[in-house]
Design a protein around this motif. Structure first.
Motif, PDB file in Angstrom:
ATOM      1  N   ALA A 193       0.850  -1.183   0.000  1.00  0.00           N
ATOM      2  CA  ALA A 193       0.000   0.000   0.000  1.00  0.00           C
ATOM      3  C   ALA A 193       0.892   1.241   0.000  1.00  0.00           C
ATOM      4  N   ILE A 194       0.283   2.398   0.035  1.00  0.00           N
ATOM      5  CA  ILE A 194       1.039   3.655   0.086  1.00  0.00           C
ATOM      6  C   ILE A 194       0.791   4.320   1.439  1.00  0.00           C
ATOM      7  N   GLN A 195       1.870   4.498   2.200  1.00  0.00           N
ATOM      8  CA  GLN A 195       1.806   5.190   3.484  1.00  0.00           C
ATOM      9  C   GLN A 195       2.482   6.542   3.301  1.00  0.00           C
ATOM     10  N   SER A 196       1.798   7.609   3.699  1.00  0.00           N
ATOM     11  CA  SER A 196       2.329   8.933   3.371  1.00  0.00           C
ATOM     12  C   SER A 196       2.134   9.936   4.503  1.00  0.00           C
ATOM     13  N   THR A 197       2.905  10.989   4.430  1.00  0.00           N
ATOM     14  CA  THR A 197       2.770  12.097   5.371  1.00  0.00           C
ATOM     15  C   THR A 197       1.760  13.117   4.855  1.00  0.00           C
ATOM     16  N   ARG A 198       1.390  12.972   3.575  1.00  0.00           N
ATOM     17  CA  ARG A 198       0.375  13.827   2.955  1.00  0.00           C
ATOM     18  C   ARG A 198      -0.718  12.931   2.386  1.00  0.00           C
ATOM     19  N   GLY A 199      -1.959  13.333   2.534  1.00  0.00           N
ATOM     20  CA  GLY A 199      -3.020  12.480   2.035  1.00  0.00           C
ATOM     21  C   GLY A 199      -4.383  12.985   2.476  1.00  0.00           C
ATOM     22  N   PRO A 200      -5.393  12.128   2.369  1.00  0.00           N
ATOM     23  CA  PRO A 200      -5.326  10.739   1.909  1.00  0.00           C
ATOM     24  C   PRO A 200      -5.196  10.631   0.395  1.00  0.00           C
ATOM     25  N   ILE A 201      -4.751   9.477  -0.066  1.00  0.00           N
ATOM     26  CA  ILE A 201      -4.631   9.188  -1.490  1.00  0.00           C
ATOM     27  C   ILE A 201      -5.843   8.363  -1.897  1.00  0.00           C
ATOM     28  N   MET A 202      -6.713   8.944  -2.684  1.00  0.00           N
ATOM     29  CA  MET A 202      -7.941   8.269  -3.093  1.00  0.00           C
ATOM     30  C   MET A 202      -7.946   7.891  -4.569  1.00  0.00           C
ATOM     31  N   MET A 203      -7.255   8.663  -5.381  1.00  0.00           N
ATOM     32  CA  MET A 203      -7.230   8.448  -6.825  1.00  0.00           C
ATOM     33  C   MET A 203      -5.778   8.432  -7.316  1.00  0.00           C
ATOM     34  N   PRO A 204      -5.515   7.848  -8.480  1.00  0.00           N
ATOM     35  CA  PRO A 204      -4.150   7.802  -9.008  1.00  0.00           C
ATOM     36  C   PRO A 204      -3.485   9.165  -9.090  1.00  0.00           C
ATOM     37  N   GLU A 205      -4.249  10.189  -9.437  1.00  0.00           N
ATOM     38  CA  GLU A 205      -3.659  11.529  -9.587  1.00  0.00           C
ATOM     39  C   GLU A 205      -3.170  12.094  -8.251  1.00  0.00           C
TER      40      GLU A 205
ATOM     41  N   ASN B 281       4.815  -0.184   1.090  1.00  0.00           N
ATOM     42  CA  ASN B 281       5.023  -1.431   1.818  1.00  0.00           C
ATOM     43  C   ASN B 281       3.681  -1.916   2.334  1.00  0.00           C
ATOM     44  N   GLY B 282       3.696  -3.077   2.973  1.00  0.00           N
ATOM     45  CA  GLY B 282       2.496  -3.588   3.603  1.00  0.00           C
ATOM     46  C   GLY B 282       2.570  -3.422   5.108  1.00  0.00           C
ATOM     47  N   PHE B 283       1.493  -3.810   5.798  1.00  0.00           N
ATOM     48  CA  PHE B 283       1.456  -3.719   7.252  1.00  0.00           C
ATOM     49  C   PHE B 283       2.603  -4.503   7.896  1.00  0.00           C
ATOM     50  N   ASP B 284       2.975  -5.626   7.268  1.00  0.00           N
ATOM     51  CA  ASP B 284       3.954  -6.514   7.905  1.00  0.00           C
ATOM     52  C   ASP B 284       5.301  -5.857   8.138  1.00  0.00           C
ATOM     53  N   LEU B 285       5.706  -4.956   7.239  1.00  0.00           N
ATOM     54  CA  LEU B 285       6.982  -4.275   7.419  1.00  0.00           C
ATOM     55  C   LEU B 285       6.824  -2.823   7.875  1.00  0.00           C
ATOM     56  N   ALA B 286       5.604  -2.323   7.909  1.00  0.00           N
ATOM     57  CA  ALA B 286       5.395  -0.925   8.286  1.00  0.00           C
ATOM     58  C   ALA B 286       4.930  -0.743   9.732  1.00  0.00           C
ATOM     59  N   ILE B 287       4.156  -1.699  10.245  1.00  0.00           N
ATOM     60  CA  ILE B 287       3.632  -1.548  11.610  1.00  0.00           C
ATOM     61  C   ILE B 287       4.693  -1.842  12.675  1.00  0.00           C
TER      62      ILE B 287
ATOM     63  N   SER C  75      -3.098   4.432   2.636  1.00  0.00           N
ATOM     64  CA  SER C  75      -4.012   4.277   1.500  1.00  0.00           C
ATOM     65  C   SER C  75      -3.857   2.866   0.944  1.00  0.00           C
ATOM     66  N   ALA C  76      -4.885   2.052   1.141  1.00  0.00           N
ATOM     67  CA  ALA C  76      -4.822   0.618   0.831  1.00  0.00           C
ATOM     68  C   ALA C  76      -5.008   0.351  -0.660  1.00  0.00           C
ATOM     69  N   THR C  77      -3.994   0.710  -1.429  1.00  0.00           N
ATOM     70  CA  THR C  77      -4.032   0.458  -2.877  1.00  0.00           C
ATOM     71  C   THR C  77      -3.927  -1.033  -3.194  1.00  0.00           C
ATOM     72  N   ASP C  78      -3.290  -1.803  -2.299  1.00  0.00           N
ATOM     73  CA  ASP C  78      -3.158  -3.262  -2.469  1.00  0.00           C
ATOM     74  C   ASP C  78      -2.655  -3.621  -3.864  1.00  0.00           C
ATOM     75  N   HIS C  79      -1.622  -2.922  -4.317  1.00  0.00           N
ATOM     76  CA  HIS C  79      -1.183  -3.052  -5.701  1.00  0.00           C
ATOM     77  C   HIS C  79      -0.306  -4.269  -5.980  1.00  0.00           C
ATOM     78  N   VAL C  80       0.249  -4.887  -4.933  1.00  0.00           N
ATOM     79  CA  VAL C  80       1.045  -6.107  -5.116  1.00  0.00           C
ATOM     80  C   VAL C  80       0.747  -7.078  -3.980  1.00  0.00           C
ATOM     81  N   ASN C  81       0.433  -8.317  -4.346  1.00  0.00           N
ATOM     82  CA  ASN C  81       0.323  -9.396  -3.373  1.00  0.00           C
ATOM     83  C   ASN C  81       1.539 -10.288  -3.556  1.00  0.00           C
TER      84      ASN C  81
END
Length: 340
Positions: free
Chosen positions: A162-174, A222-228, A240-246
């Protein structure tokens, strides 16, 4: 740019033991026990650490005392590139981290394919295909010969990236456009975020917290496993749970060591990897459930973006690498396998 790690030659010495008496037998038995190092970048008490403890239990118990396994967490023996190099040299025996990182080594470029956005429907499909597909297994064998690092198990389902950011939320690709994101030095991921207009910054895992805290980057992938576990949410408050790679976690071994093993010991290590992977999957699924509440308690914002819009925005981003980095038609074949 893909990191190139060349194979090196490391000459080892021989260890000779003296003749023993009845009183000396215990020391001789200890000399016959081989200590193996297995390392990860993950933190102590994380799912990956607990998985490696299970690996250790299985190997030590079922080898009858012939092997002792020393587990190293927190990047004690280095970041991913350093661990790959150490396995080539034979100074580290095994490692456990994201499977797709094998694309860092010379001869492993084809495994960038695992980072194609939305390639696998979920972790279950990834495990099923990667551990059974004959073409993929042949690619792993070829890479072990050329690179000196062997994948002997792809077990342990990771949190979706997913995308974890200091600015957001990220809702759309743009919303990604212009963000300075820490992205691993992996061509496929870089191509995806270039398509979305992000400014990619390749940092090691051990550098992310500091970079987020100082504002050097605006976020990370990254995912929760390496970010939390490392508490990145203390510095980056938008998830922002883009879930772009499993993807999966991989068990990597020094080919120097592997070539010297008999088939029974190889199967022992494969079995230990499967059992350890089950631990990772179970604990990661629990972490994924708990993580949203952890984020909320930390004052973070968790959102599910428009996934269909993200799929459309990155569709075909892999085309430039098709037939160059991996065999032509490979992505289509992996997707078709999931239609059953």
């Amino acid at each position: 740019m893909t990191i190139r790690i060349d194979r090196r030659t490391l000459m080892g010495g021989a260890l000779f033991g003296g003749a023993g008496t009845a009183l000396g037998m215990p020391s001789i038995a200890r000399a016959q026990t081989k200590t193996l190092k297995i390392a990860t970048i993950a933190l102590v008490n994380s799912p990956w650490h607990k998985a490696l403890n299970r690996f250790k239990e299985v190997v030590e118990s079922e080898s009858g005392g012939r092997y002792n396994v020393s587990v190293y967490t927190d990047g004690q023996l280095g970041d991913i590139a350093q661990l790959l190099s150490a396995m080539q040299l034979g100074t580290v025996d095994f490692s456990y981290f994201g499977l797709s990182s094998i694309s860092f080594v010379r001869g492993g470029e084809a495994f960038n394919v695992f980072y194609v956005p939305y390639l696998f429907k979920n972790g279950e499909w990834a495990e099923k295909i990667i551990n059974s597909d004959a073409e993929l297994q042949g690619m792993f064998d070829k890479m072990a010969t050329s690179a000196g690092v062997r994948v002997f198990g792809a077990w342990g389902q990771r949190s979706s990236r997913a995308i974890q950011s200091t600015r957001g939320p990220i809702m759309m690709p743009e919303d990604v456009k212009g963000l300075r994101l820490r992205i691993p030095a992996i061509p496929m991921l870089r191509a995806m975020f270039d398509r979305l207009g992000a400014q990619s910054t390749p940092l090691g895992m051990l550098e992310i917290y500091s970079a987020l805290s100082r504002g050097t980057v605006d976020g990370q992938d990254n995912g929760f496993d390496l970010a939390i576990p490392p508490r990145f949410h203390e510095a980056a408050k938008f998830w922002s749970a883009t879930d772009h790679v499993n993807e999966l976690v991989g068990f990597f071994g020094s080919e120097r060591l592997w070539k010297g093993l008999n088939e029974a010991d190889r199967e022992l290590f494969r079995k230990a990897s499967r059992e350890a992977g089950t631990v990772t999957t179970q604990l990661t699924k629990q972490l994924d459930t708990d993580a949203i509440e952890i984020l909320k308690k930390a004052g973070c914002t968790y959102v599910v973006p428009d996934i269909a819009a993200f799929r459309k925005a990155v569709a075909g981003v892999e085309d430039d690498l098709e037939g160059k980095m991996w065999p032509k038609g490979f992505v289509a074949r992996l997707r078709k396998l999931q239609e059953a």
